[in-house]
Design a protein around this motif. Structure first.
Motif, PDB file in Angstrom:
ATOM      1  N   THR A  70       0.907  -1.430   0.114  1.00 32.20           N
ATOM      2  CA  THR A  70       0.160   0.032   0.077  1.00 32.20           C
ATOM      3  C   THR A  70       0.743   1.127   0.134  1.00 32.20           C
ATOM      4  OG1 THR A  70      -0.108   0.115   2.353  1.00 32.20           O
ATOM      5  CG2 THR A  70      -1.851  -1.098   1.262  1.00 32.20           C
ATOM      6  N   ARG A  71       2.039   1.195  -0.316  1.00 29.15           N
ATOM      7  CA  ARG A  71       3.044   2.382  -0.228  1.00 29.15           C
ATOM      8  C   ARG A  71       2.291   3.559  -1.254  1.00 29.15           C
ATOM      9  NH1 ARG A  71       7.433   2.930   3.176  1.00 29.15           N
ATOM     10  NH2 ARG A  71       7.495   0.797   3.522  1.00 29.15           N
ATOM     11  N   ASP A  72       1.849   3.145  -2.549  1.00 23.02           N
ATOM     12  CA  ASP A  72       1.406   4.111  -3.447  1.00 23.02           C
ATOM     13  C   ASP A  72       0.023   3.852  -3.423  1.00 23.02           C
ATOM     14  OD1 ASP A  72       3.808   5.393  -4.021  1.00 23.02           O
ATOM     15  OD2 ASP A  72       4.518   3.801  -5.092  1.00 23.02           O
ATOM     16  N   GLU A  73      -1.073   4.213  -2.360  1.00 22.41           N
ATOM     17  CA  GLU A  73      -2.355   3.835  -2.453  1.00 22.41           C
ATOM     18  C   GLU A  73      -3.062   4.689  -3.409  1.00 22.41           C
ATOM     19  OE1 GLU A  73      -1.552   6.961   0.418  1.00 22.41           O
ATOM     20  OE2 GLU A  73      -0.775   4.636   0.479  1.00 22.41           O
ATOM     21  N   GLN A  74      -2.679   5.785  -3.954  1.00 23.77           N
ATOM     22  CA  GLN A  74      -3.339   6.580  -5.231  1.00 23.77           C
ATOM     23  C   GLN A  74      -3.548   5.666  -6.384  1.00 23.77           C
ATOM     24  OE1 GLN A  74      -0.480   9.337  -4.240  1.00 23.77           O
ATOM     25  NE2 GLN A  74       0.577   9.199  -6.161  1.00 23.77           N
ATOM     26  N   TRP A  75      -2.498   4.753  -6.554  1.00 29.48           N
ATOM     27  CA  TRP A  75      -2.387   4.198  -7.709  1.00 29.48           C
ATOM     28  C   TRP A  75      -3.133   2.777  -7.648  1.00 29.48           C
ATOM     29  CZ3 TRP A  75      -1.455   7.063 -11.457  1.00 29.48           C
ATOM     30  CH2 TRP A  75      -0.485   8.327 -10.852  1.00 29.48           C
TER      31      TRP A  75
END
Length: 66
Positions: A32-37
């Motif tokens: 979930t490091r880059d949850e925006q993607w």
């Protein structure tokens, strides 16, 4: 044997059915490091995974305090 005769492999573990552990917490963090993607379905899976991790940690804490 032809490729169409083979059954697809079973799906691998997901964030909603992996056994909670410290390693699982790291996997959740990484996933979930880059949850925006992330697509909505993966965000829901991650939220369920975090809930399971919290419940596991609370149960472990209770066992230690007992």
């Amino acid at each position: 044997m032809f490729a169409y005769d083979l059954e697809p492999p079973p799906p691998g573990p997901t964030l909603t059915d992996t056994r909670p552990s410290g390693v699982f917490g790291l996997e959740l963090d990484f996933a979930t490091r880059d949850e925006q993607w992330l697509p909505d379905a993966e965000l829901v899976d991650a939220a369920v995974g975090f809930d399971r991790l919290i419940a596991w940690a609370s149960a472990r804490q209770s066992a230690v305090l007992a």
